[in-house]
Design an enzyme around this catalytic site. Structure first.
Site, short mmCIF file in Angstrom:
data_model
loop_
_atom_site.label_atom_id
_atom_site.label_comp_id
_atom_site.label_asym_id
_atom_site.label_seq_id
_atom_site.Cartn_x
_atom_site.Cartn_y
_atom_site.Cartn_z
N GLY A 141 -6.76 -10.36 -1.88
CA GLY A 141 -5.66 -10.27 -0.92
C GLY A 141 -4.41 -11.00 -1.34
N GLY A 200 -1.66 -9.71 -2.26
CA GLY A 200 -0.51 -9.05 -1.65
C GLY A 200 -0.27 -9.52 -0.23
CB ILE A 206 -7.85 -9.57 -22.30
CG1 ILE A 206 -6.98 -9.72 -23.56
CG2 ILE A 206 -8.19 -8.11 -22.02
CD1 ILE A 206 -7.72 -9.31 -24.83
CD GLU A 207 -7.72 -6.00 -18.65
OE1 GLU A 207 -7.96 -7.20 -18.35
OE2 GLU A 207 -8.61 -5.15 -18.77
CE LYS A 263 -19.32 -26.88 -10.77
NZ LYS A 263 -18.94 -28.23 -11.28
CB THR A 303 -12.09 -22.78 -6.41
OG1 THR A 303 -12.17 -21.74 -5.45
CG2 THR A 303 -10.70 -23.40 -6.36
CB CYS A 343 2.04 15.00 3.51
SG CYS A 343 2.56 15.44 1.83
N GLY A 383 -1.27 17.65 5.89
CA GLY A 383 -1.67 17.97 7.26
C GLY A 383 -0.77 19.01 7.89
CG HIS A 393 3.82 10.51 3.20
ND1 HIS A 393 2.45 10.50 3.34
CD2 HIS A 393 4.11 11.45 2.25
CE1 HIS A 393 1.91 11.38 2.50
NE2 HIS A 393 2.90 11.97 1.83
CD GLU A 432 2.07 7.90 5.90
OE1 GLU A 432 1.43 8.40 4.95
OE2 GLU A 432 2.68 8.58 6.75
#
Length: 545
Positions: free
Chosen positions: A16, A18, A152-153, A193, A195, A383, A385, A517, A519
């Site tokens: 979480g 974001g 690694i990314e 641990k 963390t 959309c 829908g 959209h 939303e």
């Protein structure tokens, strides 16, 4: 000069970040600061537009038509700043930009390497994103780095922001690290641990967090917080307990109560006004005291992974807050309607068919529309829908029995939904469609909509609207006259391209479908008038009429 807050995550993915980033931004904005946000994604895709919703979740669309990570939706729901294509970039975009420069000879024959070329490009993208907000005068930029520390990314992103913090100088940046403090059953003991190890890995990279946000299923006791503080080299009052909650809109209040905004402001040498979080308190109060209970059937094909409908779910929650109602969403797999029948629809007060791509489950969606139309159940199509609503009406009311979209049946006798270049007029000739060039592309971003008088759409919007789009196929204008003659009202159009945007049935209790959209334009402070009107119609039908 803009100050920066870099947010990283550890232990596991999907903790979480974001929501945490957006909540911190909301508190800082409430203190009178101009806050912008960026999301850095470590995957190689140039953007999430072609990624499966099952793997990545919803694709959020900005006003300028960028397909971005769903976290940008959280950003827009929590703060007033609008996101753009510059607020989200991926490893793919970084490498694409660097390779283009290399091909042009911009590096003058130098060996192109991750350091400094990739890391420098990341920094340039960050600065460009920040400059695009508030005319370059943002007080704070919150930069969320996707992925998990240790993978690694994300290493080039972490190295880039480490360098940035050094170059920016003292009190110009802060690091926030989100981790997990799991409990081990059957005893339920909290374990610190993971963390400790996550912070250790971050420190090995050269980043020392100023603040730890520790996710857990309960408040973390002082003893565990003290242990985390000691072994992570973070002051104890900067070890924040972030327990699981029933609504993401509680998070700003939770963080503020533990002094998170004060800690960040102290690190950044800022002294803004007092936080005014009354709006969040009012939202929580409204959520806790609903007057009405509504069962809504969401008929889709991604229902096993609800992150695919994240903005839609939140928009319904917003409408519930502003209509004193609790929206109980029943996720209905459209394929089940095809194979198991429609009995499940008898238990819902309203039906919503959302957007999507591909032909799987389409006939089930058409059955859901038919059920809503014939049983006078409040219906909203979004959309795809809207497209299946037109197909259903053409088949079962107009009598075009094989009507379909060319997306699902290239050889359909009645292509009521098609790519624009596939439209055929009543003389059998291809439709010349003005300036449109949408054959292999999508219509994306915010576009103008003209709305007819004396329609439900006019009651909701007035004479015009601006809404965000993300679709490729359109309602075939060649069939609009026969559909209108049979009673379907086309109440909203894009006048520049003469494209259908809104349909409705005037003799139905509430039947509206839209090509866009809505939303993406909803937030908990204001909600969206279309969703409010929709939910109010359900309340009126169930509790008042």
């Amino acid at each position: 000069m803009t100050k920066y807050v870099f947010i990283t995550g550890g232990v596991v993915s999907s903790l979480g970040k974001g929501i945490a980033a957006a909540s911190l931004a909301a508190i800082l904005e409430s203190r009178g600061l101009n806050v912008t946000m960026l999301k850095l994604d470590p995957y190689i895709n140039v953007d999430p537009g072609t990624m499966s919703p099952f793997q990545h979740g919803e694709v959020f669309v900005t006003e300028d038509g960028a397909e971005t990570d769903l976290d940008l939706g959280h950003y827009e729901r929590f703060i007033s700043t609008r996101m753009t294509k510059l607020n989200n970039f991926t490893t793919g975009r970084i490498y694409e930009s660097v390779l283009k420069k290399e091909r042009r000879g911009d590096y003058l024959g130098k060996t192109v390497q991750v350091i400094p070329h990739i890391t420098n490009e990341i920094q340039e993208f960050i600065y460009s994103g920040v400059k695009s907000s508030f005319d370059g005068n943002a007080d704070i930029a919150i930069v969320e780095i996707g992925g998990t520390v240790g993978d690694i990314e994300s290493l080039p992103f972490l190295e880039a922001v480490r360098q940035m913090s050094l170059l920016l100088g003292k009190n110009q940046s802060a690091f926030v690290h989100l981790t997990l403090v799991p409990s081990v059953f059957p005893g339920g003991e909290l374990k610190t641990k993971p963390t400790q190890h996550s912070v250790q890995k971050l420190r090995e990279i050269g980043i020392h967090p100023d603040l730890l946000l520790c996710r857990s299923d309960r408040d973390i006791p002082e003893e565990e917080r003290s242990k985390i503080s000691m072994f992570s080299n973070v002051f104890m009052d900067s070890v924040i307990s972030v327990r699981n909650v029933d609504s993401i809109y509680r998070i700003p209040l939770m963080l503020h109560e533990q002094g998170v905004d004060n800690i960040i402001c102290k690190v950044l040498s800022l002294n803004p006004g007092v936080a005014d979080l009354e709006i969040w308190r009012n939202l929580i109060k409204a959520m806790e005291n609903p007057k009405y209970n509504i069962n809504l059937g969401l008929v889709g094909k991604y229902v096993d992974f609800t992150e695919s409908y994240k903005s839609l779910i939140e928009a319904l929650a917003h409408a519930g807050i502003h209509t004193n109602s609790k929206i109980n969403i029943k996720y209905i797999d459209s394929e089940d309607l095809e194979s198991k029948g429609l009995d499940v629809l008898k238990s819902v007060d309203a039906i919503l068919v959302p957007g999507g791509f591909g032909n799987r489950g389409i006939e089930g969606k058409i059955l859901a529309v038919k059920y809503a139309r014939e049983n006078n159940i409040p219906f909203l199509g979004i959309c795809l829908g809207m497209q299946v609503a037109v197909i259903e009406y053409a088949r079962n009311v107009v009598g075009l029995s094989n009507a379909n979209s060319t997306e699902f049946d290239k050889n359909t006798s009645y292509p009521v939904v098609a790519l624009v270049e596939e439209w055929i007029n009543e003389d059998g000739l291809p439709v010349s469609h003005m300036s449109s060039d949408m054959g292999g592309t999508m219509r994306k971003g915010s576009q103008y909509i003209s709305i007819k008088n004396n329609t439900k759409a006019y009651d909701i919007y007035g004479s015009e609207a601006h809404e965000r789009h993300r679709h490729r196929y359109e309602i075939n204008s060649s069939y609009v006259p026969i559909l209108e003659k049979s009673g379907l009202v086309f109440s909203g159009y894009n006048p520049m391209e003469n494209l259908a945007e809104i349909i409705e049935l005037p003799n139905h209790y509430w039947f509206v479908a839209v090509q866009f959209h809505p939303e993406f334009n909803s937030n908990p402070r204001n909600s969206h008038p279309l969703f409010i009107n929709y939910i109010k119609s359900v309340i009126d039908k169930k509790f008042i009429v």
